[in-house]
Every structure is written in structure tokens, then in C-alpha cells.
Design a protein around this motif. Structure first.
Motif, PDB file in Angstrom:
ATOM      1  N   UNK A 108       0.831  -1.208   0.000  1.00 18.74           N
ATOM      2  CA  UNK A 108       0.000   0.000   0.000  1.00 18.74           C
ATOM      3  C   UNK A 108       0.862   1.254   0.000  1.00 18.74           C
ATOM      4  N   UNK A 109       1.843   1.303   0.886  1.00 19.11           N
ATOM      5  CA  UNK A 109       2.730   2.466   0.924  1.00 19.11           C
ATOM      6  C   UNK A 109       3.460   2.632  -0.402  1.00 19.11           C
ATOM      7  N   UNK A 110       3.835   1.537  -1.021  1.00 14.96           N
ATOM      8  CA  UNK A 110       4.528   1.601  -2.313  1.00 14.96           C
ATOM      9  C   UNK A 110       3.614   2.202  -3.371  1.00 14.96           C
ATOM     10  N   UNK A 111       2.350   1.762  -3.409  1.00 12.37           N
ATOM     11  CA  UNK A 111       1.425   2.277  -4.419  1.00 12.37           C
ATOM     12  C   UNK A 111       1.104   3.753  -4.200  1.00 12.37           C
ATOM     13  N   UNK A 112       1.256   4.218  -2.974  1.00 11.88           N
ATOM     14  CA  UNK A 112       1.001   5.628  -2.650  1.00 11.88           C
ATOM     15  C   UNK A 112       2.270   6.473  -2.691  1.00 11.88           C
ATOM     16  N   UNK A 113       3.398   5.858  -3.079  1.00 11.01           N
ATOM     17  CA  UNK A 113       4.650   6.598  -3.177  1.00 11.01           C
ATOM     18  C   UNK A 113       5.235   7.008  -1.838  1.00 11.01           C
ATOM     19  N   UNK A 114       4.960   6.243  -0.791  1.00  6.16           N
ATOM     20  CA  UNK A 114       5.395   6.608   0.557  1.00  6.16           C
ATOM     21  C   UNK A 114       6.664   5.897   1.027  1.00  6.16           C
ATOM     22  N   UNK A 115       7.269   5.078   0.171  1.00  2.00           N
ATOM     23  CA  UNK A 115       8.479   4.368   0.577  1.00  2.00           C
ATOM     24  C   UNK A 115       9.710   5.239   0.368  1.00  2.00           C
ATOM     25  N   UNK A 116      10.707   4.996   1.201  1.00  2.00           N
ATOM     26  CA  UNK A 116      11.990   5.656   0.992  1.00  2.00           C
ATOM     27  C   UNK A 116      12.617   5.082  -0.274  1.00  2.00           C
ATOM     28  N   UNK A 117      13.618   5.750  -0.795  1.00  2.00           N
ATOM     29  CA  UNK A 117      14.275   5.241  -2.000  1.00  2.00           C
ATOM     30  C   UNK A 117      14.923   3.885  -1.725  1.00  2.00           C
ATOM     31  N   UNK A 118      15.434   3.678  -0.523  1.00  2.00           N
ATOM     32  CA  UNK A 118      16.038   2.395  -0.161  1.00  2.00           C
ATOM     33  C   UNK A 118      14.978   1.283  -0.129  1.00  2.00           C
ATOM     34  N   UNK A 119      13.805   1.578   0.452  1.00  2.00           N
ATOM     35  CA  UNK A 119      12.727   0.595   0.488  1.00  2.00           C
ATOM     36  C   UNK A 119      12.216   0.282  -0.924  1.00  2.00           C
ATOM     37  N   UNK A 120      12.055   1.311  -1.722  1.00  2.00           N
ATOM     38  CA  UNK A 120      11.583   1.127  -3.095  1.00  2.00           C
ATOM     39  C   UNK A 120      12.561   0.257  -3.884  1.00  2.00           C
ATOM     40  N   UNK A 121      13.836   0.514  -3.728  1.00  2.00           N
ATOM     41  CA  UNK A 121      14.860  -0.273  -4.412  1.00  2.00           C
ATOM     42  C   UNK A 121      14.815  -1.729  -3.952  1.00  2.00           C
ATOM     43  N   UNK A 122      14.639  -1.939  -2.642  1.00  2.18           N
ATOM     44  CA  UNK A 122      14.538  -3.299  -2.104  1.00  2.18           C
ATOM     45  C   UNK A 122      13.328  -4.036  -2.670  1.00  2.18           C
ATOM     46  N   UNK A 123      12.189  -3.339  -2.765  1.00  2.00           N
ATOM     47  CA  UNK A 123      10.981  -3.944  -3.342  1.00  2.00           C
ATOM     48  C   UNK A 123      11.203  -4.292  -4.809  1.00  2.00           C
ATOM     49  N   UNK A 124      11.800  -3.380  -5.544  1.00  2.00           N
ATOM     50  CA  UNK A 124      12.039  -3.607  -6.970  1.00  2.00           C
ATOM     51  C   UNK A 124      12.956  -4.817  -7.182  1.00  2.00           C
ATOM     52  N   UNK A 125      14.001  -4.914  -6.357  1.00  2.00           N
ATOM     53  CA  UNK A 125      14.912  -6.059  -6.472  1.00  2.00           C
ATOM     54  C   UNK A 125      14.192  -7.364  -6.148  1.00  2.00           C
ATOM     55  N   UNK A 126      13.365  -7.325  -5.117  1.00  2.00           N
ATOM     56  CA  UNK A 126      12.617  -8.519  -4.721  1.00  2.00           C
ATOM     57  C   UNK A 126      11.648  -8.933  -5.827  1.00  2.00           C
ATOM     58  N   UNK A 127      10.913  -7.978  -6.372  1.00  2.00           N
ATOM     59  CA  UNK A 127       9.936  -8.277  -7.420  1.00  2.00           C
ATOM     60  C   UNK A 127      10.591  -8.777  -8.700  1.00  2.00           C
ATOM     61  N   UNK A 128      11.860  -8.425  -8.896  1.00  2.00           N
ATOM     62  CA  UNK A 128      12.571  -8.859 -10.104  1.00  2.00           C
ATOM     63  C   UNK A 128      12.760 -10.375 -10.147  1.00  2.00           C
ATOM     64  N   UNK A 129      12.791 -11.025  -8.984  1.00  2.00           N
ATOM     65  CA  UNK A 129      13.029 -12.466  -8.976  1.00  2.00           C
ATOM     66  C   UNK A 129      11.899 -13.295  -8.367  1.00  2.00           C
ATOM     67  N   UNK A 130      10.950 -12.660  -7.661  1.00  2.00           N
ATOM     68  CA  UNK A 130       9.931 -13.417  -6.921  1.00  2.00           C
ATOM     69  C   UNK A 130       8.597 -13.449  -7.682  1.00  2.00           C
ATOM     70  N   UNK A 131       8.334 -14.570  -8.316  1.00  2.00           N
ATOM     71  CA  UNK A 131       7.090 -14.730  -9.071  1.00  2.00           C
ATOM     72  C   UNK A 131       5.860 -14.604  -8.178  1.00  2.00           C
ATOM     73  N   UNK A 132       5.923 -15.179  -6.986  1.00  2.00           N
ATOM     74  CA  UNK A 132       4.764 -15.129  -6.090  1.00  2.00           C
ATOM     75  C   UNK A 132       4.403 -13.696  -5.713  1.00  2.00           C
ATOM     76  N   UNK A 133       5.376 -12.900  -5.403  1.00  2.00           N
ATOM     77  CA  UNK A 133       5.092 -11.513  -5.006  1.00  2.00           C
ATOM     78  C   UNK A 133       4.618 -10.689  -6.198  1.00  2.00           C
ATOM     79  N   UNK A 134       5.144 -10.965  -7.385  1.00  2.00           N
ATOM     80  CA  UNK A 134       4.636 -10.276  -8.586  1.00  2.00           C
ATOM     81  C   UNK A 134       3.171 -10.628  -8.807  1.00  2.00           C
ATOM     82  N   UNK A 135       2.828 -11.896  -8.610  1.00  2.00           N
ATOM     83  CA  UNK A 135       1.439 -12.330  -8.741  1.00  2.00           C
ATOM     84  C   UNK A 135       0.571 -11.646  -7.693  1.00  2.00           C
ATOM     85  N   UNK A 136       1.054 -11.611  -6.447  1.00  2.00           N
ATOM     86  CA  UNK A 136       0.324 -10.950  -5.361  1.00  2.00           C
ATOM     87  C   UNK A 136       0.107  -9.478  -5.677  1.00  2.00           C
ATOM     88  N   UNK A 137       1.135  -8.806  -6.138  1.00  2.00           N
ATOM     89  CA  UNK A 137       1.033  -7.389  -6.474  1.00  2.00           C
ATOM     90  C   UNK A 137      -0.002  -7.167  -7.572  1.00  2.00           C
TER      91      UNK A 137
END
Length: 80
Positions: free
Chosen positions: A13-42
Motif C-alpha cells: 500500500x505504501x509503495x502504491x502511494x509513493x510513501x516508501x523511501x528510496x532504499x525501500x523502493x529499491x529493495x521492493x524492486x529487487x525482490x519483485x525482479x526475482x519473486x514470481x509469487x510476489x509479482x502475482x500478489x502485487x
């Protein structure tokens, strides 16, 4: 920042509202790059939000709101 699946789902939710820090956003992006389950969830969350936007809102009684909030809090506490 390394983001786990559990952390990512809590940050969606915070990510969709642009409320994450740049470090958090980068961590999410890296995670989504390899995690099929989280991409599906998103994607499921995005589809749900889009579908709900089309439903007209109705007032929620205070008792119902309190009961729902309490249930969400209990689920969150047991998930941690």
C-alpha cells in the motif's frame, strides 16, 4: 535493503502511494525482479483495487468499522 516476501506484502500500500523511501523502493524492486509469487500478489492487489474503484461507496456503521479493524489487528498480530 533486502526485502522478504512478508515485508513486501506489508509495504504494498505504501509503495502504491509513493510513501516508501528510496532504499525501500529499491529493495521492493529487487525482490519483485526475482519473486514470481510476489509479482502475482502485487498484480492481484492492483486488479482488486481497480475493481473496487467502480463500486459506489456506502457508509459503514461505527460498530462494523470497529469489528473489522479489530479483526485486521488480530490477523496482523498473529502473522508477525
Amino acid at each position: 535493503m533486502v526485502v522478504t516476501c512478508c515485508q513486501l506484502t506489508e509495504m504494498i500500500t505504501d509503495r502504491s502511494e509513493g510513501k516508501l523511501s528510496s532504499e525501500q523502493e529499491e529493495g521492493c524492486a529487487r525482490h519483485l525482479a526475482w519473486c514470481d509469487r510476489c509479482r502475482t500478489y502485487l498484480r492481484q492487489m492492483e486488479l482488486t483495487i481497480d475493481a473496487l474503484r467502480g463500486i459506489p461507496g456506502e457508509p459503514v456503521h461505527d460498530e462494523v468499522r470497529a469489528a473489522l479493524f479489530a479483526q485486521f489487528q488480530r490477523r496482523r498480530t498473529t502473522a508477525e
